[in-house]
Design a protein around this motif. Structure first.
Motif, PDB file in Angstrom:
ATOM      1  N   GLU A   1      -8.729   3.454 -15.579  1.00  0.00           N
ATOM      2  CA  GLU A   1      -7.978   3.635 -14.520  1.00  0.00           C
ATOM      3  C   GLU A   1      -6.568   4.664 -14.580  1.00  0.00           C
ATOM      4  O   GLU A   1      -6.252   4.762 -15.705  1.00  0.00           O
ATOM      5  N   HIS A   2      -6.304   5.298 -13.477  1.00  0.00           N
ATOM      6  CA  HIS A   2      -5.127   6.045 -13.463  1.00  0.00           C
ATOM      7  C   HIS A   2      -3.990   5.181 -12.799  1.00  0.00           C
ATOM      8  O   HIS A   2      -4.483   4.420 -11.783  1.00  0.00           O
ATOM      9  N   VAL A   3      -2.935   4.913 -13.373  1.00  0.00           N
ATOM     10  CA  VAL A   3      -2.146   4.111 -13.034  1.00  0.00           C
ATOM     11  C   VAL A   3      -0.503   4.624 -12.639  1.00  0.00           C
ATOM     12  O   VAL A   3      -0.377   5.773 -13.198  1.00  0.00           O
ATOM     13  N   ARG A   4       0.306   3.762 -12.111  1.00  0.00           N
ATOM     14  CA  ARG A   4       1.723   4.263 -12.030  1.00  0.00           C
ATOM     15  C   ARG A   4       2.540   3.968 -13.349  1.00  0.00           C
ATOM     16  O   ARG A   4       2.472   3.126 -13.990  1.00  0.00           O
ATOM     17  N   LEU A   5       3.012   5.194 -13.459  1.00  0.00           N
ATOM     18  CA  LEU A   5       4.195   5.488 -14.621  1.00  0.00           C
ATOM     19  C   LEU A   5       5.292   4.535 -14.620  1.00  0.00           C
ATOM     20  O   LEU A   5       5.923   4.524 -13.475  1.00  0.00           O
ATOM     21  N   ASP A   6       5.637   3.993 -15.580  1.00  0.00           N
ATOM     22  CA  ASP A   6       6.791   3.406 -15.768  1.00  0.00           C
ATOM     23  C   ASP A   6       7.930   4.139 -16.080  1.00  0.00           C
ATOM     24  O   ASP A   6       8.413   4.214 -17.394  1.00  0.00           O
ATOM     25  N   HIS A   7       8.347   4.904 -15.135  1.00  0.00           N
ATOM     26  CA  HIS A   7       9.343   6.142 -15.603  1.00  0.00           C
ATOM     27  C   HIS A   7       9.998   6.221 -14.289  1.00  0.00           C
ATOM     28  O   HIS A   7       9.563   6.153 -13.051  1.00  0.00           O
ATOM     29  N   PRO A   8      11.132   6.210 -14.298  1.00  0.00           N
ATOM     30  CA  PRO A   8      12.127   6.274 -13.104  1.00  0.00           C
ATOM     31  C   PRO A   8      12.176   7.564 -12.145  1.00  0.00           C
ATOM     32  O   PRO A   8      12.313   7.586 -11.043  1.00  0.00           O
ATOM     33  N   VAL A   9      11.449   8.648 -12.659  1.00  0.00           N
ATOM     34  CA  VAL A   9      11.381   9.734 -12.306  1.00  0.00           C
ATOM     35  C   VAL A   9       9.875   9.860 -11.713  1.00  0.00           C
ATOM     36  O   VAL A   9       9.498  10.162 -10.513  1.00  0.00           O
ATOM     37  N   TRP A  10       8.992   9.739 -12.629  1.00  0.00           N
ATOM     38  CA  TRP A  10       7.532  10.322 -12.431  1.00  0.00           C
ATOM     39  C   TRP A  10       6.894   9.344 -11.607  1.00  0.00           C
ATOM     40  O   TRP A  10       6.164   9.355 -10.545  1.00  0.00           O
ATOM     41  N   GLY A  11       7.325   7.813 -11.764  1.00  0.00           N
ATOM     42  CA  GLY A  11       6.922   6.838 -10.924  1.00  0.00           C
ATOM     43  C   GLY A  11       7.310   6.978  -9.628  1.00  0.00           C
ATOM     44  O   GLY A  11       6.244   6.897  -8.689  1.00  0.00           O
ATOM     45  N   ARG A  12       8.338   7.309  -9.300  1.00  0.00           N
ATOM     46  CA  ARG A  12       8.985   7.466  -7.798  1.00  0.00           C
ATOM     47  C   ARG A  12       8.114   8.811  -7.241  1.00  0.00           C
ATOM     48  O   ARG A  12       7.911   8.758  -6.119  1.00  0.00           O
ATOM     49  N   LEU A  13       7.882   9.880  -7.994  1.00  0.00           N
ATOM     50  CA  LEU A  13       7.212  10.770  -7.449  1.00  0.00           C
ATOM     51  C   LEU A  13       5.871  10.476  -7.181  1.00  0.00           C
ATOM     52  O   LEU A  13       5.152  10.839  -6.071  1.00  0.00           O
ATOM     53  N   GLN A  14       5.207   9.542  -8.233  1.00  0.00           N
ATOM     54  CA  GLN A  14       3.802   9.133  -7.676  1.00  0.00           C
ATOM     55  C   GLN A  14       3.652   8.213  -6.322  1.00  0.00           C
ATOM     56  O   GLN A  14       2.915   8.454  -5.406  1.00  0.00           O
ATOM     57  N   ASP A  15       4.686   7.559  -6.241  1.00  0.00           N
ATOM     58  CA  ASP A  15       4.864   6.800  -4.715  1.00  0.00           C
ATOM     59  C   ASP A  15       5.016   7.653  -3.681  1.00  0.00           C
ATOM     60  O   ASP A  15       4.527   7.514  -2.714  1.00  0.00           O
ATOM     61  N   ALA A  16       5.748   8.846  -3.966  1.00  0.00           N
ATOM     62  CA  ALA A  16       6.061   9.791  -2.819  1.00  0.00           C
ATOM     63  C   ALA A  16       4.928  10.586  -2.386  1.00  0.00           C
ATOM     64  O   ALA A  16       4.494  10.800  -1.199  1.00  0.00           O
TER      65      ALA A  16
END
Length: 200
Positions: A135-150
Motif C-alpha cells: 500500500e501507499h501510506v501517509r508519511l510520518d512527517h510534519p510537512v509531507w504528511g500534511r501535504l498528503q492530507d491537503a
C-alpha cells in the motif's frame, strides 16, 4: 460508475506501467512468494498479481466489471487456478476462517471504508493465517504528511477515490494483527506488509 471512474479503470495499467516495471514488480514478486494454500485477493483489479502466484489456489474479488474483464488475459497467463468474482472488500461473500492467505495490493487506499475492509480480511483469514499487503501510506512527517492530507480531496476525484493519507500500519495494529515484516519503498510512501491473524 462515473465517466472519470471508467477512464481510470480503462487506462490504469498504462498509467502504472512505469512504476510497475521499475519498482513494483520486484516488491509484488517478493510479497506474493509468501502466499500459501487457499488465497483470497481483494481488489484484484486488472489481475497484475495473477502471473506471480505459485503453488496456491486463488479466489479474487473485484468490484469493477471493466477491470474483471481486463483481468481475463492474466487469468490465462497464471500458472495456478484463479477464480475472479464480483464483490467488495467491505462485504466479502465468504464464511469466517476459510483462507490461509489474504492479499491486497494498492487497495486499502481506495476502498471507501478501510477499517471495515481490514475487519473483513481478518474475519475470512484462518487463525494463524497471513495478510499480505502492498500500500501507499501517509508519511510520518510534519510537512509531507500534511501535504498528503491537503492533496487527498483532489486526488480522490482524479484517481477513483484513492486516499494519499491513510495510516495503514496503525489500522492493522488497531485491529489486532501482528506485523511480522515490513518493506518500505520510495521514501516510505509505499510499504509491503506481512501480518498474521492471531490464533487465539
Amino acid at each position: 460508475m462515473t465517466a472519470m471512474s471508467r477512464w481510470f479503470h480503462r487506462y490504469y495499467d498504462r498509467l502504472m506501467e512505469p512504476l510497475e516495471r521499475r519498482r513494483f514488480l520486484t516488491i509484488r514478486t517478493s510479497l506474493l512468494s509468501c502466499a500459501k494454500g487457499e488465497v483470497l485477493e481483494i481488489g484484484s483489479g486488472t489481475g497484475i498479481n495473477f502471473p506471480l502466484y505459485r503453488d496456491v489456489h486463488v479466489t479474487a474479488v473485484e468490484p469493477s466489471a471493466l477491470m474483471r474483464e481486463q483481468s481475463t488475459a492474466r487469468v490465462r497467463q497464471a500458472s495456478v487456478p484463479i477464480t475472479v468474482i464480483p464483490g467488495t472488500a467491505e462485504r466479502l461473500p465468504f464464511e469466517p476462517d476459510v483462507f490461509d492467505t489474504v492479499v491486497g495490493t494498492l487497495v486499502l487506499c481506495t476502498v471507501p471504508d478501510a477499517v471495515q475492509a481490514v475487519r473483513e480480511m481478518k474475519r475470512v483469514c484462518r487463525p494463524g493465517g497471513t495478510l499480505l499487503l502492498f500500500e501507499h501510506v501517509r508519511l510520518d512527517h510534519p510537512v509531507w504528511g500534511r501535504l498528503q492530507d491537503a492533496l487527498t480531496p483532489a486526488w480522490k476525484r482524479l484517481c477513483d477515490g484513492c486516499h494519499l493519507n491513510r495510516d495503514t500500519m496503525r489500522l492493522l495494529r488497531s485491529e489486532g494483527l501482528d506485523i511480522v515484516k515490513t518493506q518500505s519503498c520510495m521514501g516510505h510512501i509505499f510499504i509491503a506488509v506481512e501480518a498474521v491473524k492471531r490464533a487465539d
